[in-house]
Motif scaffolding. Structure first.
Motif, PDB file in Angstrom:
ATOM      1  N   ASP A  35      -2.190 -14.479   5.056  1.00  0.00           N
ATOM      2  CA  ASP A  35      -2.260 -14.815   3.650  1.00  0.00           C
ATOM      3  C   ASP A  35      -1.926 -13.595   2.802  1.00  0.00           C
ATOM      4  O   ASP A  35      -2.488 -12.518   3.015  1.00  0.00           O
ATOM      5  N   LYS A  36      -1.018 -13.766   1.829  1.00  0.00           N
ATOM      6  CA  LYS A  36      -0.570 -12.623   1.022  1.00  0.00           C
ATOM      7  C   LYS A  36      -1.709 -12.024   0.209  1.00  0.00           C
ATOM      8  O   LYS A  36      -1.796 -10.802   0.056  1.00  0.00           O
ATOM      9  N   GLN A  37      -2.610 -12.872  -0.308  1.00  0.00           N
ATOM     10  CA  GLN A  37      -3.677 -12.378  -1.167  1.00  0.00           C
ATOM     11  C   GLN A  37      -4.858 -11.827  -0.369  1.00  0.00           C
ATOM     12  O   GLN A  37      -5.269 -10.686  -0.545  1.00  0.00           O
TER      13      GLN A  37
ATOM     14  N   GLY B 182       2.274  -5.696  -3.659  1.00  0.00           N
ATOM     15  CA  GLY B 182       3.275  -5.219  -4.602  1.00  0.00           C
ATOM     16  C   GLY B 182       4.706  -5.533  -4.227  1.00  0.00           C
ATOM     17  O   GLY B 182       5.639  -4.982  -4.817  1.00  0.00           O
ATOM     18  N   SER B 183       4.910  -6.388  -3.249  1.00  0.00           N
ATOM     19  CA  SER B 183       6.261  -6.757  -2.820  1.00  0.00           C
ATOM     20  C   SER B 183       6.277  -8.233  -2.449  1.00  0.00           C
ATOM     21  O   SER B 183       5.285  -8.761  -1.955  1.00  0.00           O
ATOM     22  N   TYR B 184       7.405  -8.877  -2.687  1.00  0.00           N
ATOM     23  CA  TYR B 184       7.506 -10.313  -2.444  1.00  0.00           C
ATOM     24  C   TYR B 184       8.336 -10.668  -1.218  1.00  0.00           C
ATOM     25  O   TYR B 184       8.074 -11.657  -0.558  1.00  0.00           O
ATOM     26  N   ASN B 185       9.359  -9.859  -0.939  1.00  0.00           N
ATOM     27  CA  ASN B 185      10.377 -10.275   0.041  1.00  0.00           C
ATOM     28  C   ASN B 185      10.609  -9.193   1.080  1.00  0.00           C
ATOM     29  O   ASN B 185      11.745  -8.882   1.429  1.00  0.00           O
ATOM     30  N   PHE B 186       9.526  -8.621   1.583  1.00  0.00           N
ATOM     31  CA  PHE B 186       9.595  -7.538   2.565  1.00  0.00           C
ATOM     32  C   PHE B 186       9.363  -8.146   3.945  1.00  0.00           C
ATOM     33  O   PHE B 186       8.297  -8.698   4.209  1.00  0.00           O
ATOM     34  N   ARG B 187      10.369  -8.055   4.817  1.00  0.00           N
ATOM     35  CA  ARG B 187      10.314  -8.783   6.082  1.00  0.00           C
ATOM     36  C   ARG B 187      10.764  -7.941   7.265  1.00  0.00           C
ATOM     37  O   ARG B 187      11.626  -7.077   7.132  1.00  0.00           O
ATOM     38  N   ASP B 188      10.189  -8.241   8.412  1.00  0.00           N
ATOM     39  CA  ASP B 188      10.555  -7.634   9.688  1.00  0.00           C
ATOM     40  C   ASP B 188      11.660  -8.491  10.308  1.00  0.00           C
ATOM     41  O   ASP B 188      11.524  -9.709  10.397  1.00  0.00           O
TER      42      ASP B 188
ATOM     43  N   GLU C   5      -2.759   0.367  -1.097  1.00  0.00           N
ATOM     44  CA  GLU C   5      -3.010  -0.351   0.160  1.00  0.00           C
ATOM     45  C   GLU C   5      -1.699  -0.705   0.851  1.00  0.00           C
ATOM     46  O   GLU C   5      -1.590  -0.635   2.083  1.00  0.00           O
ATOM     47  N   ASP C   6      -0.695  -1.079   0.060  1.00  0.00           N
ATOM     48  CA  ASP C   6       0.619  -1.384   0.629  1.00  0.00           C
ATOM     49  C   ASP C   6       1.207  -0.155   1.313  1.00  0.00           C
ATOM     50  O   ASP C   6       1.789  -0.242   2.406  1.00  0.00           O
TER      51      ASP C   6
ATOM     52  N   PRO D 141       2.446  -8.710   4.437  1.00  0.00           N
ATOM     53  CA  PRO D 141       1.458  -9.154   3.443  1.00  0.00           C
ATOM     54  C   PRO D 141       1.108  -8.055   2.455  1.00  0.00           C
ATOM     55  O   PRO D 141      -0.008  -7.521   2.459  1.00  0.00           O
ATOM     56  N   MET D 142       2.042  -7.715   1.569  1.00  0.00           N
ATOM     57  CA  MET D 142       1.807  -6.638   0.621  1.00  0.00           C
ATOM     58  C   MET D 142       1.713  -7.188  -0.795  1.00  0.00           C
ATOM     59  O   MET D 142       2.521  -8.022  -1.207  1.00  0.00           O
TER      60      MET D 142
END
Length: 332
Positions: free
Chosen positions: A26-28, A100-106, A135-136, A97-98
């Motif tokens: 969960d992102k939040q 401050g970022s929306y579209n950060f992917r592995d 935290e990010d 799950p950060m």
């Protein structure tokens, strides 16, 4: 459950275990869970790197399908080993799950046409990094992100400079102007009579304009350096310049075009919250903030027109060492 530790990813009733299980977070709340769809008994193991997964003590055991909560760190990236009687698979969450970022992917876990998998925790694609929280940054340092490549134009990066994790030892500003999402860039795009056509043209420029081609040549020079990974490359939205960069890397690693397109289009799911208010206010701007198949396809088709095949473009124009790339980033 007895399973040799050197047994690699195998098949489960004709399907890869990787396709039958995934890690959700969960992102939040950053709460993690395992979603699994198999009928056999299974056991899940964890570690803070793929190499450090402790296959002696499971963190979770079960049988059959369902969604199961995981008790893992909220501040550090975890990797998971799933064991079944049919084989073993390495898992991690694709979307980071950060806050401050929306579209950060592995890019890890993506399957190639030859049935191999991209290693987890080596290649990351992202949107802007200017709003990352403390935290990010701690989370990114746990990977640890070593190199950061910024494709944004100079005015974009000057107004919203990257916040970098302490682990980042190398930074590379490689400006690509097409895809500029600064206010001036957006206003200029909106003056176009057909914004969809403009976005298609922009994707053609990404693989034909000499400055853009040089930028992607530099990208591959960095990616092919063993000391660069784990690395992240990003732009503002993470869908156009970073999207084309990701597509070219996936092509080099032997991923089929349909899977590459699926990865590209998944930006829409992650960017919805980031740009929905702008799109609602300015509906005509929707193509600027959306990944559409015809956009990336326009760039791919341009490559094929100019070079015959994507592989020729990669090896002859971008100087990609395919053997080296696959040795570094694909599981054996």
């Amino acid at each position: 459950m007895v399973l040799p530790l050197n047994k690699s990813i195998s098949m489960y009733q004709g399907e890869d275990i990787n396709l039958k299980a995934r890690i959700l977070r969960d992102k939040q709340s950053k709460a993690a869970s395992l979603e699994i769809d198999i009928s056999d008994e299974w056991a899940l193991y964890a570690g803070f790197s793929v190499e450090d997964i402790d296959f002696t003590t499971p963190i979770l055991k079960g049988k059959g399908k369902g969604i199961f909560p995981l008790n893992v760190s909220l501040t550090a990236r975890s990797y998971f080993g799933l064991m079944t009687p049919k084989g073993r698979s390495v898992l991690a969450e694709r979307h980071l799950p950060m806050a401050g970022s929306y579209n950060f992917r592995d890019l890890g876990g993506i399957k190639t046409a030859e049935g191999r998998y991209i290693k987890w925790g080596k290649l990351f694609r992202g949107d802007d990094m200017s709003n990352l929280t403390d935290e990010d940054l701690t989370y990114l340092s746990s990977i640890p992100i070593t190199s950061v490549i910024d494709f944004r134009a100079e005015n974009e990066s000057r107004r919203a400079p990257d916040k970098l994790p302490p682990s980042a030892r190398f930074t590379y500003p490689i400006a690509i102007t097409p895809g500029n999402l600064s206010s001036e860039g957006i206003q200029a795009n909106l003056l176009k009579s057909n914004v969809n056509l403009h976005m298609k043209h922009m994707n053609r420029l990404l693989v034909s304009d000499p400055v853009c081609v040089r930028a992607f040549r530099i990208l591959f020079a960095i990616v092919q350096n063993n000391l660069s990974a784990p690395l992240a490359f990003h732009c503002s939205a993470g869908k156009d310049r970073a999207g084309m960069g990701a597509a070219l890397i996936l092509f080099a690693l032997g991923v089929d075009e349909a899977t590459i397109m699926e990865d590209y289009l998944s930006s829409n799911k992650y960017l919805e919250d980031k740009y929905s208010n702008i799109i609602n206010k300015y509906p005509r701007a929707e193509p600027i903030f959306t990944a559409k198949k015809m956009f990336l396809q326009a760039g791919i088709n341009q490559i094929k027109r100019d070079h015959g095949t994507v592989m020729d473009f990669l090896t002859k124009e971008l100087k990609v060492d395919i053997v080296r790339m696959r040795r570094i980033y694909l599981d054996k």
